[in-house]
Design an enzyme around this catalytic site. Structure first.
Site, mmCIF file in Angstrom:
data_model
loop_
_atom_site.group_PDB
_atom_site.id
_atom_site.type_symbol
_atom_site.label_atom_id
_atom_site.label_comp_id
_atom_site.label_asym_id
_atom_site.label_seq_id
_atom_site.Cartn_x
_atom_site.Cartn_y
_atom_site.Cartn_z
ATOM 1 N N CYS A 123 -26.575 -18.913 -4.526
ATOM 2 C CA CYS A 123 -26.485 -18.365 -5.896
ATOM 3 C C CYS A 123 -27.292 -19.153 -6.915
ATOM 4 O O CYS A 123 -27.736 -18.591 -7.909
ATOM 5 C CB CYS A 123 -25.053 -18.354 -6.370
ATOM 6 S SG CYS A 123 -24.055 -17.200 -5.475
ATOM 7 N N GLU B 183 -9.737 -16.690 2.365
ATOM 8 C CA GLU B 183 -10.749 -16.503 3.417
ATOM 9 C C GLU B 183 -10.494 -17.442 4.599
ATOM 10 O O GLU B 183 -10.701 -17.085 5.758
ATOM 11 C CB GLU B 183 -12.145 -16.738 2.825
ATOM 12 C CG GLU B 183 -13.266 -16.284 3.735
ATOM 13 C CD GLU B 183 -14.596 -16.092 2.998
ATOM 14 O OE1 GLU B 183 -14.599 -15.965 1.752
ATOM 15 O OE2 GLU B 183 -15.628 -16.076 3.678
ATOM 16 N N GLU C 53 -13.947 0.119 -5.255
ATOM 17 C CA GLU C 53 -12.816 -0.718 -4.826
ATOM 18 C C GLU C 53 -12.411 -1.726 -5.899
ATOM 19 O O GLU C 53 -11.329 -2.279 -5.842
ATOM 20 C CB GLU C 53 -13.134 -1.542 -3.567
ATOM 21 C CG GLU C 53 -13.818 -0.857 -2.423
ATOM 22 C CD GLU C 53 -15.323 -0.864 -2.579
ATOM 23 O OE1 GLU C 53 -15.818 0.078 -3.245
ATOM 24 O OE2 GLU C 53 -15.998 -1.755 -2.053
ATOM 25 N N LYS D 57 -24.373 -8.650 -8.759
ATOM 26 C CA LYS D 57 -22.990 -8.678 -9.241
ATOM 27 C C LYS D 57 -22.730 -7.542 -10.219
ATOM 28 O O LYS D 57 -21.603 -7.104 -10.400
ATOM 29 C CB LYS D 57 -22.675 -10.026 -9.909
ATOM 30 C CG LYS D 57 -22.549 -11.175 -8.935
ATOM 31 C CD LYS D 57 -21.229 -11.189 -8.197
ATOM 32 C CE LYS D 57 -21.239 -12.205 -7.067
ATOM 33 N NZ LYS D 57 -20.079 -12.073 -6.178
ATOM 34 N N SER E 77 -15.539 -10.676 5.960
ATOM 35 C CA SER E 77 -14.215 -11.042 5.481
ATOM 36 C C SER E 77 -13.746 -9.921 4.553
ATOM 37 O O SER E 77 -14.539 -9.335 3.818
ATOM 38 C CB SER E 77 -14.317 -12.350 4.709
ATOM 39 O OG SER E 77 -13.233 -12.467 3.814
ATOM 40 N N GLU F 9 -7.609 -16.043 6.551
ATOM 41 C CA GLU F 9 -8.098 -14.931 7.372
ATOM 42 C C GLU F 9 -8.842 -15.464 8.607
ATOM 43 O O GLU F 9 -8.687 -14.963 9.717
ATOM 44 C CB GLU F 9 -9.038 -14.083 6.499
ATOM 45 C CG GLU F 9 -9.561 -12.817 7.144
ATOM 46 C CD GLU F 9 -10.551 -12.074 6.228
ATOM 47 O OE1 GLU F 9 -11.098 -12.702 5.279
ATOM 48 O OE2 GLU F 9 -10.784 -10.886 6.470
ATOM 49 N N CYS G 199 -18.900 -12.757 -0.117
ATOM 50 C CA CYS G 199 -18.979 -12.952 -1.570
ATOM 51 C C CYS G 199 -20.333 -12.542 -2.143
ATOM 52 O O CYS G 199 -20.457 -12.357 -3.346
ATOM 53 C CB CYS G 199 -18.655 -14.391 -1.946
ATOM 54 S SG CYS G 199 -19.425 -15.591 -0.896
ATOM 55 N N GLU H 51 -21.882 -4.867 -7.919
ATOM 56 C CA GLU H 51 -20.567 -5.122 -7.319
ATOM 57 C C GLU H 51 -19.434 -4.720 -8.274
ATOM 58 O O GLU H 51 -18.463 -4.082 -7.865
ATOM 59 C CB GLU H 51 -20.428 -6.615 -6.965
ATOM 60 C CG GLU H 51 -19.084 -6.961 -6.331
ATOM 61 C CD GLU H 51 -18.904 -8.476 -6.120
ATOM 62 O OE1 GLU H 51 -19.222 -8.953 -5.025
ATOM 63 O OE2 GLU H 51 -18.440 -9.172 -7.044
HETATM 64 FE FE1 HC1 Z 1 -22.033 -16.875 -6.638
HETATM 65 FE FE2 HC1 Z 1 -19.673 -16.515 -6.029
HETATM 66 S S1 HC1 Z 1 -20.820 -18.333 -5.460
HETATM 67 S S2 HC1 Z 1 -21.353 -15.211 -5.242
HETATM 68 O O1 HC1 Z 1 -23.269 -17.308 -5.543
HETATM 69 O O2 HC1 Z 1 -18.775 -16.383 -4.350
HETATM 70 O O3 HC1 Z 1 -23.275 -14.765 -8.256
HETATM 71 O O4 HC1 Z 1 -22.490 -19.030 -8.673
HETATM 72 O O5 HC1 Z 1 -20.089 -16.492 -8.829
HETATM 73 O O6 HC1 Z 1 -18.279 -14.028 -7.022
HETATM 74 O O7 HC1 Z 1 -17.752 -18.415 -7.133
HETATM 75 C C1 HC1 Z 1 -22.887 -15.628 -7.647
HETATM 76 C C2 HC1 Z 1 -22.446 -18.211 -7.903
HETATM 77 C C3 HC1 Z 1 -20.455 -16.592 -7.724
HETATM 78 C C4 HC1 Z 1 -18.724 -15.021 -6.654
HETATM 79 C C5 HC1 Z 1 -18.364 -17.627 -6.736
#
Ligand code: HC1
Ligand code: SF4
Length: 569
Positions: A503, A279, A366, A358, A319, A282, A299, A361
């Site tokens: 998070c 990141e 993808e 998540k 990103s 980028e 994220c 996600e």
């Molecule tokens: Fe998160 Fe991440 S920080 S998004 O908050 O970018 O869920 O902990 O796992 O994927 O590392 C959440 C936390 C986590 C991702 C990372």
């Protein structure tokens, strides 16, 4: 000094909006369903009734404090009123508590116990609405709803989404997505914060525990797991340990997962280090060519869906990096079949996350290859705590052990990701840390830390001043995006996390009642950073090794194939 009298005790106050806050500061747990310090006062549940001398019985949540007010938080009449309210709710409630996910943390259950309710004097009127199982993130069970509206207000006031609202009137009132749609077809971004504030089992994260147990008991499968940064900051709370040391908690988590039968135990903080390397690369490229600025972090899956659905013209600003969860999944599916000597289809990858989005996600197209998801199952911290209980492990007594390599090694940069501002701080450590090593790396960029939902910072990089915004809460994010579109502000880098605090405040974490608990989690991650050997993501030797072995350089074609993805509209 302003003061009032609570149960014969003189108490001073300052700027509290209502007497409920003052009473709670005095450590008196007034019952409420519909009051949240983060949300507007609604005053519907009537449980926080108190007697104010000369004025009668009033709801504490919507009564402003006045000097010399005399308050009683309990008397025979108030007790009886509270009982009637709770009994009426119980008469309408699906009381299959033993099989309810909120059992033990349910506030209705807690209140019934606290108020000593042993019979319900009203005739049961049970709703029989179908459960909404349409999403992978959440389950909505209208038969458990007490109509407090906390979910509705959170979704509207903090996230600016309004995916759910009240419908119908009187005894037919329900809370549901508009036009009676299911959650999947609504604008919900699966942040799960509605489930966090829901006092009962009406909204809960959807559990994948039984699927994971099934995989673990299948002799053909090899099952590996990785834990998110924020999990270590909160898991102890499920066992009465608030503010447990992060390294210690992570070590116990590893031991518990091995005892459950996982074949390898890794750390998502490892792939968070990798995310930063990509990141930041980028970001430096975009700074050079000026394309798609400002760069948005990508994220947080709730934020990504938010951009896709409301600001499709700004998708390019996100990103292209996958989240650390996404990167972990693709790398694991690439390297682990050989290491564990299993065919790809028999490798099961599980992640443990503080987050409900998540789960969504992991199922994005993808993040699948040849019909196989990179991450097969996503458990929340709550679900994992249940598995520990189910295994009969006493969390406090578990001895710590070490993560497996290579994906168990991380720098502090990968750990602080779990805090709002952590991604930015890690990116800064990468972008400008080729400097003076005598500077304390864990403190150098800590001006991006803080508790506010919108924070701004300026940083000098190579003679250029960069403007950064760090945001949590999607309403705040909407504000920032609007300002950019209206040319009111200019930024170079914007970090967005949907959940308050980042998070660590995710809806998959053990439910916290008190903001101070969230602050403790934040501190745990920053302390954890200090105790680790390395702090800059680019110093992670195992990340470097993977670049040498097969990724090439940051931003290479292979890196793009494995570590980036396109967002869609
Ligand atoms: Fe998160 Fe991440 S920080 S998004 O908050 O970018 O869920 O902990 O796992 O994927 O590392 C959440 C936390 C986590 C991702 C990372
Ligand atoms: Fe709203 Fe988030 Fe709940 Fe969806 S998950 S209904 S976006 S609060």
């Amino acid at each position: 000094e302003k003061h009032l009298i609570i149960n014969n005790k003189t108490v001073s106050f300052d700027n509290e909006k209502n007497i409920l806050e003052i009473i709670r500061k005095e450590n008196i747990e007034l019952p409420t369903f519909c009051y949240h310090s983060e949300l507007s006062a609604y005053g519907s549940c009537r449980l926080c009734m108190v007697e104010v001398e000369g004025r009668g019985i009033l709801p504490a949540c919507s009564t402003p404090p006045e000097n010399a007010m005399k308050i009683r938080t309990n008397n025979e009449q108030i007790r009886e009123m509270r009982k009637i309210i709770v009994e009426l709710l119980l008469a309408n409630h699906d009381k299959r508590c033993t099989t309810c996910r909120k059992s033990e943390t349910c506030q209705l259950q807690t209140l019934a116990r606290r108020l000593g309710i042993d019979t319900i004097r009203f005739r049961p009127v049970l709703k029989k609405e179908p459960k909404d199982l349409s999403t992978h993130a959440l389950v909505r069970d209208p038969n458990k709803c007490v109509l407090c509206g906390d979910c509705v207000r959170f979704c509207e006031e903090v996230q600016s989404i309004g995916a759910i609202d009240f419908a119908n009137r009187g005894p037919n009132s329900v809370v549901c997505p508009s036009f009676g749609k299911d959650l999947e077809s609504s604008e919900c971004v699966y942040c799960g914060q509605c489930a966090r504030v829901c006092p009962t089992g009406a909204l809960t994260p959807k559990s994948e525990v039984s699927l994971v147990w099934k995989a673990l008991s299948d002799p053909k499968k090899k099952v590996i797991v990785a834990i998110a940064p924020a999990v270590r900051a909160a898991i102890g709370e499920a066992f009465g340990l608030v503010g447990e040391n992060g390294t210690e908690a992570a070590g116990k988590i590893v031991t518990a997962l091995r005892a459950m039968g996982f074949d390898k135990v890794f750390d998502i903080s490892f792939s968070a280090d990798m995310t930063i390397v990509e990141e930041a690369n980028e970001f430096v490229e975009r700074l050079g060519n000026g394309k798609s600025m400002p760069q948005f972090t990508s994220c947080c899956p709730a934020w990504v869906k938010f951009v896709e659905q409301y600001y499709p013209d700004m998708i390019e600003n996100l990103s292209s990096c996958r989240s650390p969860q996404g990167m972990f999944g693709s790398i694991a599916k690439k390297i682990m079949p050989d290491i564990l000597e299993v065919p790809k289809e028999d490798l099961v990858v599980v992640s443990i996350m503080p987050c409900t989005a998540k789960k969504f996600e992991a199922r994005r197209s993808e993040l699948s290859k040849d019909g196989l998801q990179d991450i097969d199952y996503v458990l929340t911290t709550q679900e994992f705590a249940r598995m520990i209980e189910e295994s009969g492990l006493r969390f406090a007594e578990i001895e710590a052990s070490a993560f497996d390599m290579p994906m168990g090694f991380k720098t502090g940069g990968g750990v602080i990701f779990g805090n709002s501002g952590g991604v930015t701080e890690a990116v800064l450590r990468n972008v400008i840390s080729k400097t003076n090593d005598s500077v304390d790396e864990t403190e150098q960029f800590n001006f991006v830390r803080g508790e506010d939902g919108i924070r701004e910072a300026k940083v000098n990089v190579g003679g250029k001043e960069l403007k950064i915004a760090i945001v949590y809460g999607l309403k705040n994010a909407r504000q920032i995006v609007r300002d950019i579109k209206a040319d009111k502000s200019r930024y170079d880098f914007i970090e967005v996390m949907a959940c308050p605090g980042g998070c660590i405040g995710g809806a998959g974490q053990p439910v916290y009642k008190d903001l101070s608990v969230r602050k403790v989690r934040t501190k745990v991650l920053y302390e954890n950073d200090k105790t680790l050997e390395l702090h800059k993501p680019q110093d992670n030797p195992y990340v470097r090794e993977m670049y040498q072995q097969f990724l090439g350089k940051p931003g290479s074609n292979v890196a793009h194939e494995l570590l980036h993805s396109k967002h869609s509209n």
